[in-house]
Write a protein that holds these residues in place. Structure first.
Motif, PDB file in Angstrom:
ATOM      1  N   ALA A  26       0.503  -9.707 -70.484  1.00 47.70           N
ATOM      2  CA  ALA A  26      -0.088  -9.248 -69.222  1.00 47.70           C
ATOM      3  C   ALA A  26      -1.571  -8.965 -69.394  1.00 47.70           C
ATOM      4  CB  ALA A  26       0.637  -7.994 -68.729  1.00 47.70           C
ATOM      5  N   GLY A  27      -1.944  -8.410 -70.530  1.00 43.63           N
ATOM      6  CA  GLY A  27      -3.360  -8.169 -70.805  1.00 43.63           C
ATOM      7  C   GLY A  27      -4.145  -9.460 -70.919  1.00 43.63           C
ATOM      8  N   MET A  28      -3.533 -10.478 -71.517  1.00 42.48           N
ATOM      9  CA  MET A  28      -4.178 -11.781 -71.618  1.00 42.48           C
ATOM     10  C   MET A  28      -4.373 -12.394 -70.233  1.00 42.48           C
ATOM     11  SD  MET A  28      -5.511 -13.958 -73.695  1.00 42.48           S
ATOM     12  CE  MET A  28      -4.873 -13.479 -75.267  1.00 42.48           C
ATOM     13  N   VAL A  29      -3.374 -12.273 -69.382  1.00 41.17           N
ATOM     14  CA  VAL A  29      -3.489 -12.787 -68.013  1.00 41.17           C
ATOM     15  C   VAL A  29      -4.596 -12.048 -67.263  1.00 41.17           C
ATOM     16  CG1 VAL A  29      -2.310 -12.914 -65.771  1.00 41.17           C
ATOM     17  CG2 VAL A  29      -1.125 -13.629 -67.848  1.00 41.17           C
ATOM     18  N   ASN A  30      -4.649 -10.728 -67.434  1.00 43.78           N
ATOM     19  CA  ASN A  30      -5.710  -9.944 -66.785  1.00 43.78           C
ATOM     20  C   ASN A  30      -7.093 -10.396 -67.256  1.00 43.78           C
ATOM     21  OD1 ASN A  30      -3.940  -8.367 -65.295  1.00 43.78           O
ATOM     22  ND2 ASN A  30      -3.864  -6.748 -66.831  1.00 43.78           N
ATOM     23  N   ALA A  31      -7.202 -10.679 -68.544  1.00 44.77           N
ATOM     24  CA  ALA A  31      -8.496 -11.096 -69.084  1.00 44.77           C
ATOM     25  C   ALA A  31      -8.874 -12.499 -68.618  1.00 44.77           C
ATOM     26  CB  ALA A  31      -8.469 -11.046 -70.609  1.00 44.77           C
ATOM     27  N   LEU A  32      -7.904 -13.405 -68.595  1.00 45.27           N
ATOM     28  CA  LEU A  32      -8.195 -14.777 -68.180  1.00 45.27           C
ATOM     29  C   LEU A  32      -8.515 -14.872 -66.688  1.00 45.27           C
ATOM     30  CD1 LEU A  32      -5.556 -16.799 -70.218  1.00 45.27           C
ATOM     31  CD2 LEU A  32      -8.017 -16.664 -70.614  1.00 45.27           C
ATOM     32  N   ASN A  34      -9.711 -12.427 -64.983  1.00 43.37           N
ATOM     33  CA  ASN A  34     -10.854 -11.550 -64.748  1.00 43.37           C
ATOM     34  C   ASN A  34     -10.683 -10.765 -63.445  1.00 43.37           C
ATOM     35  OD1 ASN A  34     -13.255 -10.349 -65.411  1.00 43.37           O
ATOM     36  ND2 ASN A  34     -14.545 -12.001 -64.617  1.00 43.37           N
ATOM     37  N   ASN A  35      -9.481 -10.205 -63.273  1.00 39.86           N
ATOM     38  CA  ASN A  35      -9.167  -9.497 -62.047  1.00 39.86           C
ATOM     39  C   ASN A  35      -9.338  -7.980 -62.155  1.00 39.86           C
ATOM     40  OD1 ASN A  35      -6.968  -8.807 -63.618  1.00 39.86           O
ATOM     41  ND2 ASN A  35      -5.460  -9.857 -62.346  1.00 39.86           N
ATOM     42  N   GLY A  36      -9.765  -7.511 -63.291  1.00 38.18           N
ATOM     43  CA  GLY A  36      -9.981  -6.078 -63.480  1.00 38.18           C
ATOM     44  C   GLY A  36      -8.699  -5.273 -63.618  1.00 38.18           C
ATOM     45  N   GLY A  88       0.496  -2.611 -61.778  1.00 34.47           N
ATOM     46  CA  GLY A  88      -0.331  -3.728 -61.307  1.00 34.47           C
ATOM     47  C   GLY A  88       0.415  -5.045 -61.230  1.00 34.47           C
ATOM     48  N   ASN A  89      -0.095  -6.072 -61.931  1.00 31.93           N
ATOM     49  CA  ASN A  89       0.551  -7.390 -61.892  1.00 31.93           C
ATOM     50  C   ASN A  89       1.663  -7.524 -62.936  1.00 31.93           C
ATOM     51  OD1 ASN A  89      -1.033  -7.513 -64.163  1.00 31.93           O
ATOM     52  ND2 ASN A  89      -1.773  -9.589 -63.788  1.00 31.93           N
TER      53      ASN A  89
END
Length: 118
Positions: A26-32, A34-36, A88-89
């Protein structure tokens, strides 16, 4: 309550691995994207609190004192609060937060039950 503490402690320690991997994804998805989003980081913190709660649960399963149950309420309660507020997501975090809430409630029941016994 000894059996509950042993089973929930072992399950929490095993679930730590699953929650950690999911949180990293999930952290990788957030970073890719770039949704904060911070759900991956919150998931890692929930996983660490779950591991800590599992260790405390197994270590204090035979104790008749209040300290172990209070520590479980704090650890699992904090993990549940963080999980419910920061998912979140990463929607699976609600499931792990629910597991932590169940453990916190059962630790509260054990605390109240031990108070009546003594």
């Amino acid at each position: 309550m000894k059996t509950w503490k042993l089973v929930s402690g072992i399950l929490s320690m095993i679930l730590f691995i699953l929650v950690t991997f999911q949180s990293c994804a999930a952290g990788m998805v957030n970073a890719l994207e770039n949704n904060g989003g911070t759900s991956g980081s919150v998931g890692i913190l929930v996983a660490i609190l779950m591991l800590s709660g599992g260790i405390v649960s197994v270590a204090t399963r035979k104790s008749q004192k209040k300290g172990g149950n209070i520590a479980l309420i704090v650890l699992f309660g904090l993990a549940a609060l963080m999980g419910f507020t920061g998912y979140g997501n990463y929607s699976d975090l609600v499931i792990w937060a629910s597991w932590c809430l169940i453990n916190a409630v059962l630790a509260l029941v054990a605390l109240i039950k031990n108070k009546k016994v003594q």
